[in-house]
Motif scaffolding. Sequence first.
Motif, PDB file in Angstrom:
ATOM      1  N   LEU A 432     -58.035 101.958 105.335  1.00 49.19           N
ATOM      2  CA  LEU A 432     -56.655 102.352 105.032  1.00 49.19           C
ATOM      3  C   LEU A 432     -55.626 101.352 105.531  1.00 49.19           C
ATOM      4  O   LEU A 432     -54.425 101.567 105.357  1.00 49.19           O
ATOM      5  CB  LEU A 432     -56.367 103.725 105.667  1.00 49.19           C
ATOM      6  N   LEU A 433     -56.080 100.263 106.164  1.00 56.25           N
ATOM      7  CA  LEU A 433     -55.120  99.369 106.809  1.00 56.25           C
ATOM      8  C   LEU A 433     -54.118  98.771 105.831  1.00 56.25           C
ATOM      9  O   LEU A 433     -52.944  98.618 106.145  1.00 56.25           O
ATOM     10  CB  LEU A 433     -55.868  98.248 107.533  1.00 56.25           C
ATOM     11  N   ALA A 434     -54.586  98.425 104.631  1.00 58.92           N
ATOM     12  CA  ALA A 434     -53.665  97.812 103.666  1.00 58.92           C
ATOM     13  C   ALA A 434     -52.538  98.777 103.321  1.00 58.92           C
ATOM     14  O   ALA A 434     -51.378  98.367 103.160  1.00 58.92           O
ATOM     15  CB  ALA A 434     -54.426  97.415 102.400  1.00 58.92           C
ATOM     16  N   THR A 435     -52.849 100.066 103.211  1.00 57.36           N
ATOM     17  CA  THR A 435     -51.824 101.066 102.912  1.00 57.36           C
ATOM     18  C   THR A 435     -50.962 101.330 104.140  1.00 57.36           C
ATOM     19  O   THR A 435     -49.736 101.415 104.051  1.00 57.36           O
ATOM     20  CB  THR A 435     -52.491 102.373 102.442  1.00 57.36           C
ATOM     21  N   THR A 436     -51.605 101.469 105.303  1.00 59.81           N
ATOM     22  CA  THR A 436     -50.869 101.765 106.526  1.00 59.81           C
ATOM     23  C   THR A 436     -49.889 100.647 106.871  1.00 59.81           C
ATOM     24  O   THR A 436     -48.796 100.907 107.389  1.00 59.81           O
ATOM     25  CB  THR A 436     -51.856 101.972 107.689  1.00 59.81           C
ATOM     26  N   ALA A 437     -50.286  99.405 106.601  1.00 64.89           N
ATOM     27  CA  ALA A 437     -49.410  98.273 106.934  1.00 64.89           C
ATOM     28  C   ALA A 437     -48.057  98.391 106.252  1.00 64.89           C
ATOM     29  O   ALA A 437     -47.022  97.996 106.810  1.00 64.89           O
ATOM     30  CB  ALA A 437     -50.088  96.965 106.540  1.00 64.89           C
ATOM     31  N   LYS A 438     -48.024  98.961 105.030  1.00 63.40           N
ATOM     32  CA  LYS A 438     -46.747  99.126 104.333  1.00 63.40           C
ATOM     33  C   LYS A 438     -45.849 100.125 105.058  1.00 63.40           C
ATOM     34  O   LYS A 438     -44.622 100.024 105.004  1.00 63.40           O
ATOM     35  CB  LYS A 438     -46.999  99.585 102.901  1.00 63.40           C
ATOM     36  N   LEU A 439     -46.474 101.104 105.732  1.00 61.00           N
ATOM     37  CA  LEU A 439     -45.690 102.057 106.519  1.00 61.00           C
ATOM     38  C   LEU A 439     -45.207 101.424 107.822  1.00 61.00           C
ATOM     39  O   LEU A 439     -44.041 101.559 108.205  1.00 61.00           O
ATOM     40  CB  LEU A 439     -46.530 103.293 106.833  1.00 61.00           C
ATOM     41  N   LEU A 440     -46.112 100.732 108.509  1.00 61.44           N
ATOM     42  CA  LEU A 440     -45.771 100.162 109.814  1.00 61.44           C
ATOM     43  C   LEU A 440     -44.771  99.022 109.706  1.00 61.44           C
ATOM     44  O   LEU A 440     -44.152  98.646 110.705  1.00 61.44           O
ATOM     45  CB  LEU A 440     -47.043  99.672 110.502  1.00 61.44           C
ATOM     46  N   ALA A 441     -44.610  98.474 108.522  1.00 59.29           N
ATOM     47  CA  ALA A 441     -43.631  97.400 108.349  1.00 59.29           C
ATOM     48  C   ALA A 441     -42.204  97.933 108.363  1.00 59.29           C
ATOM     49  O   ALA A 441     -41.247  97.160 108.481  1.00 59.29           O
ATOM     50  CB  ALA A 441     -43.892  96.666 107.035  1.00 59.29           C
ATOM     51  N   GLN A 442     -42.040  99.270 108.267  1.00 57.55           N
ATOM     52  CA  GLN A 442     -40.712  99.880 108.252  1.00 57.55           C
ATOM     53  C   GLN A 442     -40.459 100.572 109.592  1.00 57.55           C
ATOM     54  O   GLN A 442     -41.327 101.265 110.118  1.00 57.55           O
ATOM     55  CB  GLN A 442     -40.605 100.899 107.116  1.00 57.55           C
ATOM     56  N   ALA A 443     -39.252 100.411 110.109  1.00 54.44           N
ATOM     57  CA  ALA A 443     -38.947 100.914 111.452  1.00 54.44           C
ATOM     58  C   ALA A 443     -39.020 102.436 111.529  1.00 54.44           C
ATOM     59  O   ALA A 443     -39.594 102.996 112.469  1.00 54.44           O
ATOM     60  CB  ALA A 443     -37.559 100.428 111.873  1.00 54.44           C
TER      61      ALA A 443
END
Length: 674
Positions: A432-443
């Motif tokens: 799931l890291l590729a999907t999660t990274a899009k979330l973690l990139a936002q504050a």
Amino acid sequence: HTAQVRQVLASTPPDLGALPRKWWHCVPWGRCTEADLAQLVGAGVEVPLSEVGFAARGWPTQQLLLEAHADDVAALVEFAPQAEGPIGVYLQRVFELLPASDSLLRKLGDGVEDEERLQSGWNQLLHTLLAKIKLRIREQGNPLHSEEQLLLFGGCATRLADPSNSTLLADLMEAKLVDPSHIFELIKFVLGCKYVPNQSGLLHVVRDSALRAMMRLDKGERDELHRTLLQGRESALPLQVLFSLAVTELDASVQPLVVRQTERLDADGWLELLSLVKDANPVSGKVHTFPRSLGPLFAERFLARYLRDDPTLPPRHPHRAARDARYYLLFVACTPPAGVARYVLGMLAGQRHELDDMLLGSLAYRMSGAEFREVIEYIQPSAWPSRLQWALTCVIEMGDTCEMLRHVLDVLAAFGEGLLAQLLKALLTDPLLATTAKLLAQAEPRTLLRQRLPKAEGSAASRALWLVYHREAWRAGAPYTREELRRDAHLTAKAPLSRPEVLLLGVDTPSYKLLIEEAPQHAVCVFAYRLLEAEPAFAAKLSQAQLLSVVELTASGLRDDARWETCRRVVPAVEPAIALRLSIDLFKASRELPDLQLLKHAYHRVDCFTRKQVWLPAELGALWTSHRDALQREVVEGALPHATTLGGMFSAHVPRLDSASESAEGGAKQEGRL
């Protein structure tokens, strides 16, 4: 004497002027000229078409010969398709003669009953005609014109052509055998032709070919054809034609006419129509044939048909059967994307369908926030690990990321902290890291996730989860803060970062710096060289002990020539004493003149005490032995005032100490290596 006369005349071209009229039927037909044949026909002589080379004759002669056999249906069937010019008049004559040719049909036909032999003989003659016409089109490039097509297909519809002949008729409407400019009227005729089972009309294979031909028409012609078929029509269209119209992109003026046709369908007719649409699509994969202009009329009917079958019904129930997913996918194709969720929730609430991959895939990430919340509330705790990817993709794709993420976290929290922690860990790990990274990139989503992570104090599992969170947040571009890491992971003097934890957190250059500051005992030996490769100036922030512990920069590490360049960039950035140590090891490994210069500069930069402590003959070993004079002159004595060297102290008459090896040194310098 006919045979004897033919034998005598066979060797020479006929001379009709010299030959008596009563022997004209004995001429060698293949040697006759066009004029001879015209004279013979004009005189009423029966000319055998099979012997005159009919296909090679000119069109005027072919016309004369065919007109002479105007009452011979077998001759017209065999030779009319071979003519160069239009054959409409001969086709018309063939179908005029066939009803009056019962004796010929009985002779040609097979079967026991008289009607059976007549039908068989009719199909045999028809097969010859169609095969010859197909050959005419393919080999002569001479397609039928509109009038000829209508005469041929109209004649074939007077009785029921067998499957073989129906296939030939269907072929005559395919793209490679038809002139597109002469197909419109034929399509209209075929689609409107009445079919009487076992008596007359055209089989489905012919109608299917006409439907394919209709799709090749220009849109204007296609719309006109639709209107012609439907306007003022009181009878029901054949179901196959209605199916073709239903799955076609229809003009606005045609849609009400097609709807009017569907209103004539009873329940069984609707089921058959839905089945035709279903069967036009592959068993697996996406559907491609569906009502494009009449979606709202069909959508709910497809869904109802899908739900009618149920494998859980009692054994003898008429609708106990496996559901065909194509019906549901057709419902989705006919429904606006934003409207699918309402029906899905209705099925779930009524316990008519479980929440499976097909339903989730059909939602297409187009739901309101409230609908999304309702849908995920139906996901069972055991199913969440496999549904997390879908839920996160919805969170990212649906717009209000924070609100959608809050819905997911709230539902997970309802199952207890244990499942929440388990799923949060899954969220921060592959795949799931590729999907999660899009979330973690936002504050904001990052803050929301931090609020839901369990506290690390007193729990090794929670601490590990926090470390994974920071690693992925750093990868996604979050700020690097040592204080934040210490607080979240509860790092203390009694619970510092371990070596595995350091390895876990090291993701890039900024993280290397932070970890070298937080846990130098583990991070330096692991990350220092990678960091120096990217930023050689960072060497100034490392202590002598830390630098000398970097294995890649030691004497053994520098045996790999790929590390020499990094070492050369580090030496000028560090303190003189460390630079001298590094340059000695580098020069011993490379033996290159640029590294001798680094050694020279480093030796000259150190203080006098350090030079006294460095015994280069021992440090350089064999390299000092072989190139002692150059090293002593350029490196060692070059750092001293001349007056303090032996060369400066000796009188002029004393020989120089290094004169014996000057020639060898010169050659070595020219080669660039010592």
